[in-house]
Design an enzyme around this catalytic site. Sequence first.
Site, PDB file in Angstrom:
ATOM      1  CG  PHE A  51      -1.888  -1.349   1.068  1.00 59.93           C
ATOM      2  CD1 PHE A  51      -2.941  -1.708   0.068  1.00 59.93           C
ATOM      3  CD2 PHE A  51      -1.681  -2.117   2.188  1.00 59.93           C
ATOM      4  CE1 PHE A  51      -3.401  -2.650   0.253  1.00 59.93           C
ATOM      5  CE2 PHE A  51      -2.347  -3.472   2.058  1.00 59.93           C
ATOM      6  CZ  PHE A  51      -3.208  -3.576   1.290  1.00 59.93           C
ATOM      7  NE  ARG A  52       2.517   2.585  -5.046  1.00 56.83           N
ATOM      8  CZ  ARG A  52       3.204   2.051  -6.000  1.00 56.83           C
ATOM      9  NH1 ARG A  52       4.636   2.235  -5.676  1.00 56.83           N
ATOM     10  NH2 ARG A  52       2.895   1.393  -6.969  1.00 56.83           N
ATOM     11  CG  LEU A  53       1.481   2.478   3.950  1.00 52.37           C
ATOM     12  CD1 LEU A  53       0.708   1.988   5.024  1.00 52.37           C
ATOM     13  CD2 LEU A  53       1.335   3.863   4.072  1.00 52.37           C
ATOM     14  CG  HIS A  54       7.125   2.099  -0.568  1.00 53.89           C
ATOM     15  ND1 HIS A  54       6.642   1.101  -1.018  1.00 53.89           N
ATOM     16  CD2 HIS A  54       6.657   3.182  -1.258  1.00 53.89           C
ATOM     17  CE1 HIS A  54       5.902   1.363  -1.827  1.00 53.89           C
ATOM     18  NE2 HIS A  54       5.883   2.634  -2.120  1.00 53.89           N
TER      19      HIS A  54
END
Length: 202
Positions: free
Chosen positions: A180-183
């Site tokens: 979820f692009r929560l890199h």
Amino acid sequence: MNALTKGDFTELDDPWAIFHAWMAEAERSEPNDPTAMALATADADGLPNVRMVLLKAADERGFVFYTNAESNKGRELAANPQAALVFHWKSLRRQVRARGRVTKVSDAEADAYFASRPRDSRIGAWASQQSRPLESRFALEKAVAFYAARYAIGEVPRPPYWTGFRIDPIAIEFWQDRPFRLHDRVVFTRAPEGWTKTRLYP
Ligand SMILES: Cc1cc2nc3c(=O)[nH]c(=O)nc-3n(C[C@H](O)[C@H](O)[C@H](O)COP(=O)(O)O)c2cc1C
């Protein structure tokens, strides 16, 4: 799952330990050129320029690549010895960025690396006036034939314009894809007492 897989790298305090572990994994996972990195320099007007090069050495002193010092990048680095680089390992969904000042490697270091290259690559280094206009493919092949004849016997010496450059990083940033692009992003900044670690929003 080793200590460096996925998010766990954020616990480490030595950027070089992370870099070497990630490079080792990239060497196992990437289909080709795991050491390829984009190298950014700036021209005399400050306009950025970027191209791929291969990393040939990396340790506490910095990231080393080899090239023709009379190429565009070589001339840009002579005028403005600063660069940025980025690795992107698609299969691992990882990125490493670094930036810093650039110096030439020693003649002994360049000689040793040049001597380790295949003979045809050493001939090619003599034949290629990298980044200069080339009239035709045939002109390049003629130059290769000329230098192959000149160095038909004995060792092929390193051309005086062919050398390595070392980027001594003031910052190294690691990026690992997470759902979820929560890199995960961690940047190491060099301070007089060592590296300062900061986690960044993705
Ligand atoms: C995967 C890859 C690796 C490359 N490695 C190097 C390298 O190690 N050294 C080099 O001089 N050029 C390398 N090149 C070619 C450069 O990208 C570039 O075309 C060349 O160095 C001239 O750049 P310049 O005109 O900005 O100096 C590589 C290209 C690719 C695609």
